[in-house]
Motif scaffolding. Structure first.
Motif, PDB file in Angstrom:
ATOM      1  N   SER A 174     -19.744 -24.814   4.921  1.00  0.00           N
ATOM      2  CA  SER A 174     -18.951 -24.583   3.712  1.00  0.00           C
ATOM      3  C   SER A 174     -17.538 -25.088   3.909  1.00  0.00           C
ATOM      4  O   SER A 174     -17.044 -25.202   5.050  1.00  0.00           O
ATOM      5  CB  SER A 174     -18.906 -23.093   3.370  1.00  0.00           C
ATOM      6  OG  SER A 174     -18.030 -22.402   4.245  1.00  0.00           O
ATOM      7  N   ALA A 175     -16.867 -25.384   2.792  1.00  0.00           N
ATOM      8  CA  ALA A 175     -15.478 -25.821   2.873  1.00  0.00           C
ATOM      9  C   ALA A 175     -14.617 -24.748   3.512  1.00  0.00           C
ATOM     10  O   ALA A 175     -13.629 -25.060   4.201  1.00  0.00           O
ATOM     11  CB  ALA A 175     -14.964 -26.166   1.475  1.00  0.00           C
ATOM     12  N   ASP A 176     -14.981 -23.479   3.339  1.00  0.00           N
ATOM     13  CA  ASP A 176     -14.190 -22.408   3.935  1.00  0.00           C
ATOM     14  C   ASP A 176     -14.241 -22.450   5.454  1.00  0.00           C
ATOM     15  O   ASP A 176     -13.276 -22.058   6.122  1.00  0.00           O
ATOM     16  CB  ASP A 176     -14.658 -21.038   3.433  1.00  0.00           C
ATOM     17  CG  ASP A 176     -13.773 -19.910   3.946  1.00  0.00           C
ATOM     18  OD1 ASP A 176     -12.555 -19.954   3.692  1.00  0.00           O
ATOM     19  OD2 ASP A 176     -14.293 -19.009   4.627  1.00  0.00           O
ATOM     20  N   ASP A 177     -15.347 -22.918   6.026  1.00  0.00           N
ATOM     21  CA  ASP A 177     -15.401 -23.090   7.477  1.00  0.00           C
ATOM     22  C   ASP A 177     -14.333 -24.075   7.928  1.00  0.00           C
ATOM     23  O   ASP A 177     -13.678 -23.876   8.958  1.00  0.00           O
ATOM     24  CB  ASP A 177     -16.785 -23.586   7.911  1.00  0.00           C
ATOM     25  CG  ASP A 177     -17.854 -22.516   7.787  1.00  0.00           C
ATOM     26  OD1 ASP A 177     -17.663 -21.421   8.336  1.00  0.00           O
ATOM     27  OD2 ASP A 177     -18.878 -22.781   7.143  1.00  0.00           O
ATOM     28  N   ALA A 178     -14.144 -25.145   7.147  1.00  0.00           N
ATOM     29  CA  ALA A 178     -13.123 -26.128   7.475  1.00  0.00           C
ATOM     30  C   ALA A 178     -11.719 -25.557   7.283  1.00  0.00           C
ATOM     31  O   ALA A 178     -10.821 -25.794   8.100  1.00  0.00           O
ATOM     32  CB  ALA A 178     -13.305 -27.383   6.624  1.00  0.00           C
ATOM     33  N   ARG A 200     -19.563 -31.006  -2.690  1.00  0.00           N
ATOM     34  CA  ARG A 200     -18.482 -30.029  -2.536  1.00  0.00           C
ATOM     35  C   ARG A 200     -17.802 -30.185  -1.184  1.00  0.00           C
ATOM     36  O   ARG A 200     -16.583 -30.113  -1.080  1.00  0.00           O
ATOM     37  CB  ARG A 200     -19.024 -28.603  -2.663  1.00  0.00           C
ATOM     38  CG  ARG A 200     -19.454 -28.206  -4.049  1.00  0.00           C
ATOM     39  CD  ARG A 200     -20.041 -26.809  -4.059  1.00  0.00           C
ATOM     40  NE  ARG A 200     -19.037 -25.781  -3.798  1.00  0.00           N
ATOM     41  CZ  ARG A 200     -19.324 -24.484  -3.667  1.00  0.00           C
ATOM     42  NH1 ARG A 200     -20.579 -24.077  -3.752  1.00  0.00           N
ATOM     43  NH2 ARG A 200     -18.363 -23.613  -3.452  1.00  0.00           N
ATOM     44  N   LEU A 201     -18.600 -30.403  -0.157  1.00  0.00           N
ATOM     45  CA  LEU A 201     -18.038 -30.521   1.183  1.00  0.00           C
ATOM     46  C   LEU A 201     -17.169 -31.763   1.324  1.00  0.00           C
ATOM     47  O   LEU A 201     -16.172 -31.746   2.039  1.00  0.00           O
ATOM     48  CB  LEU A 201     -19.165 -30.564   2.215  1.00  0.00           C
ATOM     49  CG  LEU A 201     -20.120 -29.371   2.253  1.00  0.00           C
ATOM     50  CD1 LEU A 201     -21.175 -29.584   3.332  1.00  0.00           C
ATOM     51  CD2 LEU A 201     -19.366 -28.068   2.482  1.00  0.00           C
ATOM     52  N   ALA A 202     -17.543 -32.830   0.634  1.00  0.00           N
ATOM     53  CA  ALA A 202     -16.829 -34.104   0.771  1.00  0.00           C
ATOM     54  C   ALA A 202     -15.391 -34.001   0.289  1.00  0.00           C
ATOM     55  O   ALA A 202     -14.523 -34.763   0.744  1.00  0.00           O
ATOM     56  CB  ALA A 202     -17.564 -35.195   0.017  1.00  0.00           C
ATOM     57  N   THR A 203     -15.109 -33.082  -0.613  1.00  0.00           N
ATOM     58  CA  THR A 203     -13.754 -32.961  -1.148  1.00  0.00           C
ATOM     59  C   THR A 203     -12.784 -32.408  -0.103  1.00  0.00           C
ATOM     60  O   THR A 203     -11.571 -32.526  -0.261  1.00  0.00           O
ATOM     61  CB  THR A 203     -13.725 -32.047  -2.387  1.00  0.00           C
ATOM     62  OG1 THR A 203     -14.149 -30.726  -2.016  1.00  0.00           O
ATOM     63  CG2 THR A 203     -14.668 -32.569  -3.465  1.00  0.00           C
ATOM     64  N   ASP A 204     -13.301 -31.820   0.966  1.00  0.00           N
ATOM     65  CA  ASP A 204     -12.443 -31.212   1.974  1.00  0.00           C
ATOM     66  C   ASP A 204     -11.872 -32.224   2.961  1.00  0.00           C
ATOM     67  O   ASP A 204     -10.790 -32.036   3.500  1.00  0.00           O
ATOM     68  CB  ASP A 204     -13.218 -30.137   2.739  1.00  0.00           C
ATOM     69  CG  ASP A 204     -12.398 -29.516   3.842  1.00  0.00           C
ATOM     70  OD1 ASP A 204     -11.580 -28.631   3.544  1.00  0.00           O
ATOM     71  OD2 ASP A 204     -12.537 -29.951   4.994  1.00  0.00           O
ATOM     72  N   ALA A 206     -13.309 -33.007   5.874  1.00  0.00           N
ATOM     73  CA  ALA A 206     -13.844 -32.786   7.221  1.00  0.00           C
ATOM     74  C   ALA A 206     -15.043 -33.710   7.447  1.00  0.00           C
ATOM     75  O   ALA A 206     -15.712 -34.114   6.491  1.00  0.00           O
ATOM     76  CB  ALA A 206     -14.266 -31.330   7.388  1.00  0.00           C
ATOM     77  N   PRO A 207     -15.353 -34.046   8.700  1.00  0.00           N
ATOM     78  CA  PRO A 207     -16.543 -34.861   8.970  1.00  0.00           C
ATOM     79  C   PRO A 207     -17.807 -34.167   8.454  1.00  0.00           C
ATOM     80  O   PRO A 207     -17.965 -32.957   8.634  1.00  0.00           O
ATOM     81  CB  PRO A 207     -16.563 -34.956  10.504  1.00  0.00           C
ATOM     82  CG  PRO A 207     -15.162 -34.694  10.932  1.00  0.00           C
ATOM     83  CD  PRO A 207     -14.604 -33.719   9.936  1.00  0.00           C
ATOM     84  N   LEU A 208     -18.691 -34.945   7.829  1.00  0.00           N
ATOM     85  CA  LEU A 208     -19.961 -34.431   7.327  1.00  0.00           C
ATOM     86  C   LEU A 208     -21.101 -35.017   8.150  1.00  0.00           C
ATOM     87  O   LEU A 208     -21.122 -36.226   8.417  1.00  0.00           O
ATOM     88  CB  LEU A 208     -20.165 -34.796   5.853  1.00  0.00           C
ATOM     89  CG  LEU A 208     -19.095 -34.356   4.855  1.00  0.00           C
ATOM     90  CD1 LEU A 208     -19.530 -34.720   3.444  1.00  0.00           C
ATOM     91  CD2 LEU A 208     -18.837 -32.867   4.956  1.00  0.00           C
ATOM     92  N   VAL A 209     -22.057 -34.172   8.532  1.00  0.00           N
ATOM     93  CA  VAL A 209     -23.183 -34.615   9.353  1.00  0.00           C
ATOM     94  C   VAL A 209     -24.476 -34.006   8.820  1.00  0.00           C
ATOM     95  O   VAL A 209     -24.461 -32.992   8.123  1.00  0.00           O
ATOM     96  CB  VAL A 209     -23.001 -34.214  10.828  1.00  0.00           C
ATOM     97  CG1 VAL A 209     -21.763 -34.875  11.425  1.00  0.00           C
ATOM     98  CG2 VAL A 209     -22.897 -32.695  10.965  1.00  0.00           C
ATOM     99  N   ASP A 210     -25.588 -34.635   9.171  1.00  0.00           N
ATOM    100  CA  ASP A 210     -26.889 -34.168   8.696  1.00  0.00           C
ATOM    101  C   ASP A 210     -27.650 -33.355   9.729  1.00  0.00           C
ATOM    102  O   ASP A 210     -28.641 -32.712   9.386  1.00  0.00           O
ATOM    103  CB  ASP A 210     -27.742 -35.365   8.267  1.00  0.00           C
ATOM    104  CG  ASP A 210     -27.135 -36.118   7.091  1.00  0.00           C
ATOM    105  OD1 ASP A 210     -26.487 -35.467   6.246  1.00  0.00           O
ATOM    106  OD2 ASP A 210     -27.290 -37.352   7.037  1.00  0.00           O
ATOM    107  N   THR A 211     -27.238 -33.400  10.993  1.00  0.00           N
ATOM    108  CA  THR A 211     -27.912 -32.628  12.037  1.00  0.00           C
ATOM    109  C   THR A 211     -26.875 -31.912  12.893  1.00  0.00           C
ATOM    110  O   THR A 211     -25.716 -32.354  12.993  1.00  0.00           O
ATOM    111  CB  THR A 211     -28.767 -33.523  12.958  1.00  0.00           C
ATOM    112  OG1 THR A 211     -27.895 -34.321  13.775  1.00  0.00           O
ATOM    113  CG2 THR A 211     -29.706 -34.408  12.144  1.00  0.00           C
ATOM    114  N   LEU A 212     -27.295 -30.831  13.537  1.00  0.00           N
ATOM    115  CA  LEU A 212     -26.366 -30.088  14.382  1.00  0.00           C
ATOM    116  C   LEU A 212     -26.078 -30.827  15.689  1.00  0.00           C
ATOM    117  O   LEU A 212     -24.991 -30.672  16.263  1.00  0.00           O
ATOM    118  CB  LEU A 212     -26.899 -28.685  14.645  1.00  0.00           C
ATOM    119  CG  LEU A 212     -27.007 -27.801  13.382  1.00  0.00           C
ATOM    120  CD1 LEU A 212     -27.448 -26.394  13.752  1.00  0.00           C
ATOM    121  CD2 LEU A 212     -25.676 -27.766  12.627  1.00  0.00           C
TER     122      LEU A 212
END
Length: 231
Positions: A174-178, A200-204, A206-212
């Motif tokens: 979530s954006a709040d994590d960032a 929603r995440l892209a607006t923050d 922060a780097p976005l990823v598909d796997t942990l």
């Protein structure tokens, strides 16, 4: 100990739980849809859930219903929501156990912070056998809150005086994590498969990823780049 191993030992991962380590988007949508009708609401799609989800969860209900729910409605609904979740087995995100074991082998510390109720969180982590991989586990004690930032600051303080936030990687969905990560000076990395949609995440920013696994490597590279920039 090599220089790379020493550097790795300074780094710490702080995992989020719901939507990140726990693969439970479907569980949350099912619980929401099971409880909305009693409040006069209509079931929502997964896309609607991910685009509009917010915390505290009570405010999410207010938003979906277009009205504030009463304390009595909330108490009854929250109990019903958790009862639905209890019927669904705890499922880890694919590959996360192997990622965590790999981090331990590399000497990288791990802890877990969630806004889920603390005792419930401990029970779920013990169910899936990863509690022992964490140096510390903190869930919410007390009423629901709207941001993780104060809890993250307290979490890092409880880990001890040797924790440097610049070497902490916060992995969430979530954006709040960032927001929480930046509030303490940590590095955020956001997973796209959780409770919030990628848009929603892209607006923050922060780097976005598909796997942990990718989240860990992106976080480590960011920490290394930060360190190099200060030399």
């Amino acid at each position: 100990m090599t220089t790379s191993t020493t550097a790795a030992a300074r780094v710490r991962i702080v995992w989020d739980w719901n939507g990140t380590v726990r693969d439970d988007l479907g569980d949350h949508v099912a619980a929401l849809n099971a409880t909305l009708p009693a409040l006069g609401g209509e079931p929502v799609s997964v896309d609607t859930y991910r685009s509009q989800h917010r915390v505290p969860i009570r405010s999410f209900y207010d938003h979906l219903l277009g009205r504030p729910i009463s304390d009595a409605e909330w108490a009854s609904n929250d109990a019903a929501f958790l009862a639905v979740l209890d019927q669904r087995p705890v499922k880890l995100r694919t590959g996360v156990r192997q990622v965590m074991l790999g981090l331990r082998a590399r000497g990288i510390g791990q802890s877990l912070l969630s806004l889920a109720p603390h005792e419930r969180l401990l029970h779920e982590l013990r169910q899936v056998g990863i509690a022992g991989l964490m140096d510390r586990i903190d869930g919410r004690v007390g009423p629901s809150v709207s941001t993780k930032a104060p809890a993250l600051a307290a979490h890092l303080a409880a880990l001890g005086p040797g924790i440097d936030p610049a070497h902490v990687i916060v992995i969430g969905d979530s954006a709040d994590d960032a927001v929480a990560a930046r509030a303490v000076g940590a590095v955020p990395v956001l997973h796209t498969g959780g409770l919030h949609c990628p848009e929603r995440l892209a607006t923050d920013g922060a780097p976005l990823v598909d796997t942990l696994a990718e989240a860990v490597e992106v976080g480590l590279a960011t920490v290394a780049a930060r360190a190099a920039a200060t030399l």
